[in-house]
Design an enzyme around this catalytic site. Structure first.
Site, PDB file in Angstrom:
ATOM      1  N   ASN A  77     -61.690 -38.665 -26.841  1.00  0.00           N
ATOM      2  CA  ASN A  77     -61.950 -37.228 -26.716  1.00  0.00           C
ATOM      3  C   ASN A  77     -60.640 -36.535 -26.310  1.00  0.00           C
ATOM      4  O   ASN A  77     -60.043 -36.878 -25.275  1.00  0.00           O
ATOM      5  CB  ASN A  77     -63.043 -37.015 -25.663  1.00  0.00           C
ATOM      6  CG  ASN A  77     -63.378 -35.552 -25.482  1.00  0.00           C
ATOM      7  OD1 ASN A  77     -62.482 -34.723 -25.345  1.00  0.00           O
ATOM      8  ND2 ASN A  77     -64.650 -35.213 -25.482  1.00  0.00           N
ATOM      9  N   HIS A  90     -58.958 -32.447 -23.373  1.00  0.00           N
ATOM     10  CA  HIS A  90     -58.105 -32.067 -22.240  1.00  0.00           C
ATOM     11  C   HIS A  90     -56.629 -31.933 -22.598  1.00  0.00           C
ATOM     12  O   HIS A  90     -55.846 -31.430 -21.800  1.00  0.00           O
ATOM     13  CB  HIS A  90     -58.370 -32.986 -21.043  1.00  0.00           C
ATOM     14  CG  HIS A  90     -59.780 -32.811 -20.572  1.00  0.00           C
ATOM     15  ND1 HIS A  90     -60.287 -31.571 -20.236  1.00  0.00           N
ATOM     16  CD2 HIS A  90     -60.806 -33.678 -20.457  1.00  0.00           C
ATOM     17  CE1 HIS A  90     -61.561 -31.707 -19.901  1.00  0.00           C
ATOM     18  NE2 HIS A  90     -61.905 -32.966 -20.037  1.00  0.00           N
ATOM     19  N   ARG A 143     -51.773 -22.253 -20.196  1.00  0.00           N
ATOM     20  CA  ARG A 143     -50.543 -21.490 -20.350  1.00  0.00           C
ATOM     21  C   ARG A 143     -50.575 -20.523 -21.537  1.00  0.00           C
ATOM     22  O   ARG A 143     -49.642 -19.749 -21.733  1.00  0.00           O
ATOM     23  CB  ARG A 143     -49.355 -22.442 -20.541  1.00  0.00           C
ATOM     24  CG  ARG A 143     -48.802 -22.980 -19.249  1.00  0.00           C
ATOM     25  CD  ARG A 143     -48.257 -21.828 -18.417  1.00  0.00           C
ATOM     26  NE  ARG A 143     -47.692 -22.269 -17.173  1.00  0.00           N
ATOM     27  CZ  ARG A 143     -46.395 -22.552 -16.996  1.00  0.00           C
ATOM     28  NH1 ARG A 143     -45.546 -22.462 -17.977  1.00  0.00           N
ATOM     29  NH2 ARG A 143     -45.975 -22.926 -15.828  1.00  0.00           N
ATOM     30  N   HIS A 198     -65.021 -31.310 -28.361  1.00  0.00           N
ATOM     31  CA  HIS A 198     -66.183 -30.488 -28.002  1.00  0.00           C
ATOM     32  C   HIS A 198     -65.795 -29.028 -28.171  1.00  0.00           C
ATOM     33  O   HIS A 198     -64.939 -28.524 -27.437  1.00  0.00           O
ATOM     34  CB  HIS A 198     -66.548 -30.788 -26.537  1.00  0.00           C
ATOM     35  CG  HIS A 198     -67.785 -30.087 -26.053  1.00  0.00           C
ATOM     36  ND1 HIS A 198     -68.341 -30.358 -24.822  1.00  0.00           N
ATOM     37  CD2 HIS A 198     -68.575 -29.130 -26.612  1.00  0.00           C
ATOM     38  CE1 HIS A 198     -69.419 -29.599 -24.647  1.00  0.00           C
ATOM     39  NE2 HIS A 198     -69.574 -28.833 -25.716  1.00  0.00           N
ATOM     40  N   ARG A 243     -66.677 -25.667 -27.352  1.00  0.00           N
ATOM     41  CA  ARG A 243     -67.593 -25.008 -26.419  1.00  0.00           C
ATOM     42  C   ARG A 243     -67.776 -23.553 -26.789  1.00  0.00           C
ATOM     43  O   ARG A 243     -66.878 -22.917 -27.338  1.00  0.00           O
ATOM     44  CB  ARG A 243     -67.033 -25.093 -24.992  1.00  0.00           C
ATOM     45  CG  ARG A 243     -67.265 -26.432 -24.342  1.00  0.00           C
ATOM     46  CD  ARG A 243     -66.736 -26.430 -22.926  1.00  0.00           C
ATOM     47  NE  ARG A 243     -67.224 -27.576 -22.207  1.00  0.00           N
ATOM     48  CZ  ARG A 243     -68.317 -27.582 -21.445  1.00  0.00           C
ATOM     49  NH1 ARG A 243     -69.019 -26.486 -21.267  1.00  0.00           N
ATOM     50  NH2 ARG A 243     -68.706 -28.685 -20.839  1.00  0.00           N
ATOM     51  N   ARG A 281     -63.124 -22.895 -24.017  1.00  0.00           N
ATOM     52  CA  ARG A 281     -62.201 -23.105 -22.895  1.00  0.00           C
ATOM     53  C   ARG A 281     -61.100 -24.119 -23.234  1.00  0.00           C
ATOM     54  O   ARG A 281     -60.071 -24.125 -22.602  1.00  0.00           O
ATOM     55  CB  ARG A 281     -62.949 -23.533 -21.635  1.00  0.00           C
ATOM     56  CG  ARG A 281     -63.519 -24.916 -21.717  1.00  0.00           C
ATOM     57  CD  ARG A 281     -64.071 -25.370 -20.392  1.00  0.00           C
ATOM     58  NE  ARG A 281     -65.292 -24.680 -20.051  1.00  0.00           N
ATOM     59  CZ  ARG A 281     -66.185 -25.158 -19.183  1.00  0.00           C
ATOM     60  NH1 ARG A 281     -65.958 -26.294 -18.572  1.00  0.00           N
ATOM     61  NH2 ARG A 281     -67.290 -24.494 -18.918  1.00  0.00           N
ATOM     62  N   GLU A 302     -68.693 -32.723 -30.757  1.00  0.00           N
ATOM     63  CA  GLU A 302     -69.697 -32.466 -29.710  1.00  0.00           C
ATOM     64  C   GLU A 302     -69.957 -30.975 -29.674  1.00  0.00           C
ATOM     65  O   GLU A 302     -69.006 -30.175 -29.678  1.00  0.00           O
ATOM     66  CB  GLU A 302     -69.143 -32.843 -28.338  1.00  0.00           C
ATOM     67  CG  GLU A 302     -69.100 -34.296 -28.068  1.00  0.00           C
ATOM     68  CD  GLU A 302     -68.528 -34.530 -26.679  1.00  0.00           C
ATOM     69  OE1 GLU A 302     -68.501 -33.610 -25.842  1.00  0.00           O
ATOM     70  OE2 GLU A 302     -68.075 -35.641 -26.453  1.00  0.00           O
ATOM     71  N   THR A 323     -67.670 -29.990 -16.586  1.00  0.00           N
ATOM     72  CA  THR A 323     -67.757 -30.833 -17.782  1.00  0.00           C
ATOM     73  C   THR A 323     -69.249 -31.023 -18.059  1.00  0.00           C
ATOM     74  O   THR A 323     -70.075 -30.562 -17.276  1.00  0.00           O
ATOM     75  CB  THR A 323     -67.038 -32.185 -17.552  1.00  0.00           C
ATOM     76  OG1 THR A 323     -67.180 -33.000 -18.726  1.00  0.00           O
ATOM     77  CG2 THR A 323     -67.599 -32.941 -16.358  1.00  0.00           C
ATOM     78  N   THR A 324     -69.591 -31.685 -19.158  1.00  0.00           N
ATOM     79  CA  THR A 324     -71.009 -31.890 -19.466  1.00  0.00           C
ATOM     80  C   THR A 324     -71.645 -32.669 -18.309  1.00  0.00           C
ATOM     81  O   THR A 324     -71.185 -33.753 -17.964  1.00  0.00           O
ATOM     82  CB  THR A 324     -71.147 -32.701 -20.776  1.00  0.00           C
ATOM     83  OG1 THR A 324     -70.266 -32.130 -21.736  1.00  0.00           O
ATOM     84  CG2 THR A 324     -72.558 -32.672 -21.300  1.00  0.00           C
ATOM     85  N   GLU A 339     -76.092 -41.179 -27.699  1.00  0.00           N
ATOM     86  CA  GLU A 339     -74.971 -41.551 -26.832  1.00  0.00           C
ATOM     87  C   GLU A 339     -75.522 -41.549 -25.414  1.00  0.00           C
ATOM     88  O   GLU A 339     -76.030 -40.520 -24.935  1.00  0.00           O
ATOM     89  CB  GLU A 339     -73.814 -40.557 -26.971  1.00  0.00           C
ATOM     90  CG  GLU A 339     -72.663 -40.947 -26.038  1.00  0.00           C
ATOM     91  CD  GLU A 339     -71.401 -40.116 -26.231  1.00  0.00           C
ATOM     92  OE1 GLU A 339     -71.158 -39.624 -27.350  1.00  0.00           O
ATOM     93  OE2 GLU A 339     -70.665 -39.972 -25.236  1.00  0.00           O
ATOM     94  N   HIS A 382     -68.890 -40.832 -20.942  1.00  0.00           N
ATOM     95  CA  HIS A 382     -68.765 -39.870 -19.855  1.00  0.00           C
ATOM     96  C   HIS A 382     -68.384 -40.560 -18.557  1.00  0.00           C
ATOM     97  O   HIS A 382     -69.135 -41.381 -18.047  1.00  0.00           O
ATOM     98  CB  HIS A 382     -70.021 -39.012 -19.641  1.00  0.00           C
ATOM     99  CG  HIS A 382     -69.652 -37.662 -19.127  1.00  0.00           C
ATOM    100  ND1 HIS A 382     -69.303 -37.444 -17.829  1.00  0.00           N
ATOM    101  CD2 HIS A 382     -69.493 -36.477 -19.768  1.00  0.00           C
ATOM    102  CE1 HIS A 382     -68.969 -36.186 -17.680  1.00  0.00           C
ATOM    103  NE2 HIS A 382     -69.054 -35.568 -18.841  1.00  0.00           N
ATOM    104  N   HIS A 406     -61.236 -37.996 -20.504  1.00  0.00           N
ATOM    105  CA  HIS A 406     -60.437 -37.567 -19.356  1.00  0.00           C
ATOM    106  C   HIS A 406     -59.526 -38.666 -18.825  1.00  0.00           C
ATOM    107  O   HIS A 406     -58.339 -38.421 -18.564  1.00  0.00           O
ATOM    108  CB  HIS A 406     -61.380 -37.052 -18.255  1.00  0.00           C
ATOM    109  CG  HIS A 406     -60.654 -36.456 -17.111  1.00  0.00           C
ATOM    110  ND1 HIS A 406     -60.327 -37.185 -15.996  1.00  0.00           N
ATOM    111  CD2 HIS A 406     -60.147 -35.216 -16.916  1.00  0.00           C
ATOM    112  CE1 HIS A 406     -59.664 -36.406 -15.153  1.00  0.00           C
ATOM    113  NE2 HIS A 406     -59.543 -35.208 -15.689  1.00  0.00           N
TER     114      HIS A 406
HETATM  115  N1  PXP Z   1     -69.308 -38.091 -24.345  1.00  0.00           N
HETATM  116  C1  PXP Z   1     -69.789 -36.840 -24.227  1.00  0.00           C
HETATM  117  C2  PXP Z   1     -71.057 -36.497 -24.904  1.00  0.00           C
HETATM  118  C3  PXP Z   1     -69.073 -35.860 -23.489  1.00  0.00           C
HETATM  119  O1  PXP Z   1     -69.569 -34.617 -23.370  1.00  0.00           O
HETATM  120  C4  PXP Z   1     -67.847 -36.219 -22.917  1.00  0.00           C
HETATM  121  C5  PXP Z   1     -67.046 -35.184 -22.193  1.00  0.00           C
HETATM  122  O2  PXP Z   1     -66.639 -34.193 -23.067  1.00  0.00           O
HETATM  123  C6  PXP Z   1     -67.387 -37.530 -23.089  1.00  0.00           C
HETATM  124  C7  PXP Z   1     -68.147 -38.468 -23.794  1.00  0.00           C
HETATM  125  C8  PXP Z   1     -66.094 -37.979 -22.501  1.00  0.00           C
HETATM  126  O3  PXP Z   1     -66.184 -37.935 -21.114  1.00  0.00           O
HETATM  127  P1  PXP Z   1     -64.889 -38.206 -20.237  1.00  0.00           P
HETATM  128  O4  PXP Z   1     -63.931 -37.095 -20.544  1.00  0.00           O
HETATM  129  O5  PXP Z   1     -65.403 -38.190 -18.839  1.00  0.00           O
HETATM  130  O6  PXP Z   1     -64.344 -39.537 -20.679  1.00  0.00           O
END
Ligand code: PXP
Length: 237
Positions: free
Chosen positions: A7, A10, A18, A43, A45, A49, A70, A100-101, A151, A191, A214
């Protein structure tokens, strides 16, 4: 071995704070693929963001592995998904105020709206996964709604404060995996997974894919910082 979806949200978070053009999540996606990841997750959103519409458009053009989008099951997002055609959509709950989610979808409560979204996405040729807590009734509802895949939300396992609590959360994940397997749903998990807690989840053989963001982006800052400083010193010289 489960597939790894990375993912890249970030990377975009750092750019957005910035309001500049870098670091570009599109460039990051290319590097992630070159490093051997099996797919890119982002994702989009409602509040934009981090990932922007432009990112999604270019990601779809350049990704050579798999793009997992996502998104919330809103009218706007379903329209964007149908126009973009990612390889898979993962429906997630979304609240503006969350960092976060924060948990899985309540598939039982939002059954009819989720069913409509799943049907529209399927009609557009897009497979759908539902991000759910490790609860049997949510997994049954996911099958009933017509999803191809789930998931499993690993956040509570990752947040466990004691070994006993971690074991308890892991047991819920084992039970959820057994339920999903019995229902022939494809199983991903994610997650909060990091370099310490991923092992016990990666050992579950029915889990086909781990989606991690993350911790990988955070580690990239640290493992890349030495080189970044050296490059700047060379320039200043
Ligand atoms: N899976 C889903 C459905 C998520 O919403 C997220 C966060 O965007 C992740 C996985 C990844 O989570 P993390 O950033 O904590 O690894």
């Amino acid at each position: 071995m489960p597939r790894l979806g990375v993912n890249i949200d970030h990377v975009a978070t750092v750019r957005q704070v910035r309001g500049v053009m870098y670091p570009d999540p599109v460039t990051a996606a290319g590097i992630v693929e070159l490093a051997g990841a099996d797919g890119i997750v982002c994702h989009l959103r409602e509040d934009r963001r981090h990932i922007q519409d432009r990112d999604l458009r270019i990601l779809k053009e350049i990704i050579q592995t798999r793009l997992n989008l996502e998104m919330a099951a809103t009218e706007e997002m379903v329209r964007i998904a149908l126009a973009t055609k990612p390889n898979i959509v993962t429906l997630v709950p979304e609240k503006r105020e969350e960092l976060t989610t924060e948990g899985g979808l309540d598939v039982i409560k939002f059954f009819s709206s989720l069913k409509k979204a799943v049907q529209r996405l399927h009609k557009g040729g897009i497979p759908v996964s539902l991000f759910v807590d490790p609860q049997k009734d949510q997994i049954k509802a996911s099958e009933d709604v017509g999803a191809h895949a789930i998931e499993i939300h690993t956040g509570h396992y990752c947040d466990a404060k004691t070994p006993a609590q971690e074991d308890l959360e892991l047991k819920k994940i084992f039970d959820a995996v057994a339920e999903a397997s019995h229902r022939n749903l494809q199983i991903a998990a994610g997650h909060g997974l990091n370099y310490v807690n991923v092992r016990r989840i990666a050992e579950i053989k029915e889990i086909e894919e781990l989606n991690i963001g993350h911790s990988i982006i955070a580690r990239a800052f640290l493992v890349g910082l030495d080189r970044a400083v050296r490059e700047m010193i060379e320039l200043i010289k």
